[in-house]
Design an enzyme around this catalytic site. Structure first.
Site, PDB file in Angstrom:
ATOM      1  N   GLY A  50       0.845  -1.193   0.000  1.00  0.00           N
ATOM      2  CA  GLY A  50       0.000   0.000   0.000  1.00  0.00           C
ATOM      3  C   GLY A  50       0.881   1.245   0.000  1.00  0.00           C
ATOM      4  O   GLY A  50       0.563   2.254  -0.646  1.00  0.00           O
ATOM      5  N   CYS A 304       3.166   1.100  11.979  1.00  0.00           N
ATOM      6  CA  CYS A 304       4.377   1.615  11.340  1.00  0.00           C
ATOM      7  C   CYS A 304       5.105   2.613  12.225  1.00  0.00           C
ATOM      8  O   CYS A 304       6.236   2.968  11.956  1.00  0.00           O
ATOM      9  CB  CYS A 304       4.041   2.287  10.020  1.00  0.00           C
TER      10      CYS A 304
END
Ligand code: PLP
Length: 365
Positions: A50, A304
């Site tokens: 992504g 993340c």
């Protein structure tokens, strides 16, 4: 699995095993296109994540349109796959506007309208937020960009599979998705690129993906993405109802049994699987570790940024004060969860919070 074993061919080879691999990719492209409502399967470009799809949309548009302008508009609550990309472009001559959000995490249509200038080449606003799940009015925002002839991209990595998506209905030019968010394999993503939109490729080399993404395709990953897209399209309506019922049960159970807790994000316009809760007087990390010891996996902010001690940029942008931001936890549910899982969390969490609060210098009981 067959694509790791018997059908191991390179999809660019014209011999039989190559042709079988190509067929697998072609079928996956049709399935991904169908999940997103894309009219033509060729509007789907497979990527390695992504993140790559987001980078391709933003950097690809910035380079392709540099003679027209250098201004990009995004929101202050995007995933870092967008924010860091825009920041990188700013170092290289682009100008950027980061639109604020309200207390629910929504971007205002009129603020977008005002931010567009003659130099604006791209608006990129996420469909649903990964930290607290708020769903943007993408159709309205895209129509504002369209009125001014500006490209509109949306990061739908979190939305795909959890919301019905129809790119024509939304009126977007580009839309990013990632396989692992729809129960597919990790390391595969895709960018929907509306026919006629020209982007400069990120990777140069062979003529793969119709010259838009060089590099031998991850055939097994792409086929897995296609299967996941097919299943998501088939099961979405029933999965949404099931997961939302668990999410609501969890939310209610926690709020009813633990004081000084607040839901972050929009009360209704929110992904069916996400609940972000602030536990006042606490640090999110200590809750995560204690829940982990009970076999429950949750996170603060985005996976993340889990190594960072910075407060969540998303909750900060929503105007949530630092004390509440620090003690916020994101529970993300999936179709594999059960009512028993929820009841277990609602049972083990209150004593954890009580114990941690007793140790907190901020908590006065
Ligand atoms: N955009 C959003 C909203 C996300 O939540 C994520 C991943 O969590 C990404 C982009 C990046 O996707 P990937 O992990 O496939 O690189």
């Amino acid at each position: 699995m067959p694509y790791y074993k018997d059908a191991f061919g390179n999809a660019s080879s014209i011999h039989e095993v190559g042709r079988i691999a190509r067929k697998g990719i072609d079928e996956a492209r049709v399935k991904a296109a169908s999940l997103l409502g894309a009219k033509d399967a060729d509007e789907i470009v497979f990527t390695g994540s992504g993140t790559e799809a987001d980078n391709f949309a933003v950097k690809g548009a910035a380079d392709a349109l540099k003679s027209k302008g250098n201004h990009i508009i995004t929101s202050s609550i995007e995933h870092h796959a967008i924010l860091s990309t825009v920041k990188f472009l700013e170092k290289n001559g682009c100008k950027a506007t980061y639109l604020p959000v309200d207390k629910f995490g929504l971007v205002d249509r009129n603020a977008l309208k005002k931010a567009i200038t003659d130099k604006t080449i791209l608006v990129s606003i996420m469909y649903a937020n990964n930290e607290m799940g708020t769903i943007q009015a993408v159709k309205e925002l895209a129509s504002v960009a369209k009125e001014r002839g500006v490209l509109f991209h949306t990061d739908a990595v979190q939305a795909a599979g959890k919301l019905p998506i129809d790119v024509s209905e939304l009126g977007v030019d580009m839309l990013s998705v990632s396989a692992h968010k729809i129960y597919g394999p990790k390391g595969v993503g895709a960018l929907y690129v509306k026919k006629g939109v020209k982007l400069t490729p990120l990777l140069h080399g062979g003529y793969h993906e119709k010259n838009r993404r060089a590099g031998t395709e991850n055939v097994a990953g792409i086929v897995g993405f296609g299967k996941a897209a097919e299943l998501a399209a088939k099961n979405m309506n029933k999965d949404i109802i099931y997961i939302k019922s668990l999410r609501d049960r969890l939310q209610k159970g926690i709020l009813n049994s633990i004081k000084y807790t607040y839901i972050n994000g929009h009360p209704e316009n929110r992904l069916c699987n996400t609940v972000n809760i602030s536990f006042e007087y606490l640090e999110g990390e200590s809750i995560i570790l204690n829940l982990d010891m009970e076999g429950v996996g949750v996170s603060t902010g985005s996976a993340c940024t889990s190594g960072s001690l910075e407060p969540s940029h998303v909750l900060t942008a929503m105007g949530i004060d630092a004390v509440k931001t620090q003690g916020s936890i994101r529970f993300s549910l999936g179709k594999g969860n059960t009512r028993e899982d929820i009841d277990y969390v609602v049972k083990v969490l209150p004593p954890i919070i009580e114990r941690l609060r007793k140790m907190s210098p901020l908590y006065k009981g």
